[in-house]
Enzyme design. Structure first.
Site, PDB file in Angstrom:
ATOM      1  N   ASP A  10       0.820  -1.212   0.000  1.00  0.00           N
ATOM      2  CA  ASP A  10       0.000   0.000   0.000  1.00  0.00           C
ATOM      3  C   ASP A  10       0.856   1.266   0.000  1.00  0.00           C
ATOM      4  OD1 ASP A  10      -2.218  -1.546  -0.075  1.00  0.00           O
ATOM      5  OD2 ASP A  10      -2.875  -1.150   1.982  1.00  0.00           O
ATOM      6  N   ASN A  17      -4.986   8.595   1.352  1.00  0.00           N
ATOM      7  CA  ASN A  17      -5.410   7.989   2.616  1.00  0.00           C
ATOM      8  C   ASN A  17      -5.797   9.009   3.674  1.00  0.00           C
ATOM      9  OD1 ASN A  17      -5.406   5.296   1.996  1.00  0.00           O
ATOM     10  ND2 ASN A  17      -3.500   4.808   3.047  1.00  0.00           N
ATOM     11  N   GLU A  18      -4.811   9.813   4.128  1.00  0.00           N
ATOM     12  CA  GLU A  18      -5.126  10.669   5.261  1.00  0.00           C
ATOM     13  C   GLU A  18      -4.123  11.788   5.475  1.00  0.00           C
ATOM     14  OE1 GLU A  18      -2.178   8.047   6.240  1.00  0.00           O
ATOM     15  OE2 GLU A  18      -4.137   7.114   6.563  1.00  0.00           O
ATOM     16  N   ASP A  23      -2.922  12.609  21.487  1.00  0.00           N
ATOM     17  CA  ASP A  23      -1.582  12.515  20.900  1.00  0.00           C
ATOM     18  C   ASP A  23      -1.564  13.044  19.476  1.00  0.00           C
ATOM     19  OD1 ASP A  23      -0.659  11.397  23.211  1.00  0.00           O
ATOM     20  OD2 ASP A  23      -0.420   9.369  22.426  1.00  0.00           O
ATOM     21  N   THR A  35      -9.523   2.416   6.082  1.00  0.00           N
ATOM     22  CA  THR A  35      -8.996   1.095   6.441  1.00  0.00           C
ATOM     23  C   THR A  35      -7.497   1.136   6.715  1.00  0.00           C
ATOM     24  OG1 THR A  35      -8.767   0.570   4.080  1.00  0.00           O
ATOM     25  CG2 THR A  35     -10.758  -0.197   5.195  1.00  0.00           C
ATOM     26  N   SER A  39      -6.434   5.301  10.334  1.00  0.00           N
ATOM     27  CA  SER A  39      -7.640   5.581  11.109  1.00  0.00           C
ATOM     28  C   SER A  39      -8.219   4.311  11.726  1.00  0.00           C
ATOM     29  CB  SER A  39      -8.683   6.263  10.210  1.00  0.00           C
ATOM     30  OG  SER A  39      -9.901   6.463  10.895  1.00  0.00           O
ATOM     31  N   LEU A  40      -8.263   3.243  10.960  1.00  0.00           N
ATOM     32  CA  LEU A  40      -8.798   1.976  11.466  1.00  0.00           C
ATOM     33  C   LEU A  40      -7.964   1.459  12.639  1.00  0.00           C
ATOM     34  CD1 LEU A  40     -10.824  -0.395  11.120  1.00  0.00           C
ATOM     35  CD2 LEU A  40      -9.190  -1.423   9.532  1.00  0.00           C
ATOM     36  N   SER A  41      -6.645   1.633  12.547  1.00  0.00           N
ATOM     37  CA  SER A  41      -5.759   1.095  13.582  1.00  0.00           C
ATOM     38  C   SER A  41      -5.919   1.793  14.922  1.00  0.00           C
ATOM     39  CB  SER A  41      -4.302   1.170  13.119  1.00  0.00           C
ATOM     40  OG  SER A  41      -3.824   2.503  13.150  1.00  0.00           O
TER      41      SER A  41
END
Length: 293
Positions: free
Chosen positions: A74, A147-148, A177, A188, A191-193
């Site tokens: 990824d 992604n982010e 944090d 996925t 953010s998912l983690s």
């Protein structure tokens, strides 16, 4: 068909699969240009010497390309986006590593994937990106992310406060944090983690997810991606980290981070049997229950 091939180093476990990929491409009337550092790596690591028609090292060399093949994980796919940008060239991701949500074609699927592509048996799926605007143009012309965007404290001394606004209206001050603003496809990833929800890529949404919030009642929130999101960060330190996908910069307190949907999309290839639903089942092992067998 004119194909650009991009990749990074891979382990010996992918060596045979990569050789098979080039064998399949050579069987078709394919004009191949390849990322030069990747070509130099391949020369000593696969059994088939790739027959190529040229090389590229930057986006300006992607001329008349019909398809961008990305070999890696990824992270490699996210880097591929920085080459393709707003060109509209569709990307297909072949996973040479482990999990792979974006690079979703497994080693065992390479041959059938190539056949589907040359037969035109695929769909093009358009993915939204986010764009970051700052007064000092923090990321230059690389101010987008598939992604982010993530904002972090720079050291481990203390938490930071991220004041967050939606279309200019105050939402919340996150004591945490850090904070993640992810696209639907990025839901996925990071953010998912940290406890964010899974959002379907076609849902036209952003997800705002705090990282280790001090107030346990604070939870991720899903908002429409036509909203403008503004972040103002403060804390005991005066410098913080901002990350767009895999690219990071330090910024100083007082700098406003303005996030909105980018004005271009990325096109990816969906092959028969390989789509977001199947990726969720296979990568997250949904349905891995003996009652389903």
């Amino acid at each position: 068909m004119r194909i650009a091939i991009f990749g990074k180093q891979f382990s010996d476990l992918f060596r045979e699969s990569c050789s098979n990929l080039f064998r399949k491409l050579h069987q078709h009337d394919t004009e191949i240009i390849i990322y030069k550092p990747f070509y130099e790596f391949l020369l000593g690591n696969i059994d088939v010497k790739p027959v190529v028609n040229g090389y590229f090292e930057g986006r300006s060399e992607l001329i008349d390309v019909d398809l961008f093949v990305c070999i890696g994980g990824d992270g490699t796919m996210l880097e591929a986006v920085t080459f393709v940008r707003d060109s509209g060239i569709p990307i297909v991701g072949i996973n040479s590593g482990r999990l792979g949500f974006l690079a979703d074609i497994g080693q065992e699927e390479i041959e059938s994937a190539i056949e589907h592509i040359f037969e035109g048996d695929y769909k093009s799926n358009s993915l939204n990106l986010l764009e970051l605007k700052t007064e000092n143009n923090l990321f230059g012309d690389m101010n987008f992310a598939l992604n982010e965007l993530a904002v972090h404290r720079r050291d481990s001394a203390s938490m930071i406060t991220i004041h967050t606004y939606l279309n200019g209206e105050f939402l919340n001050s996150y004591w945490a944090d850090g904070l993640i603003v992810s696209t639907s496809i990025g839901s996925t990833a990071y953010s998912l983690s940290v406890g964010g929800p899974i959002i379907h890529p076609k849902s036209q949404s952003f997800v705002i997810t705090p990282i280790a919030p001090h107030n346990l009642t604070v939870r991720p929130i899903v908002v429409p991606n036509d909203m403008n999101i503004t972040l103002k960060v403060e804390g005991r330190a005066d410098k913080y980290w901002a990350t767009l996908d895999s690219r990071s910069h330090i910024f100083e307190e007082g700098l406003e981070l303005n996030i909105r949907k980018a004005d271009f999309n990325i096109n990816v290839i969906d092959l028969p049997g390989i789509n977001f639903n199947s990726t969720l089942r296979n990568k997250l092992m949904w349905g891995a229950d003996k009652r389903n067998y």
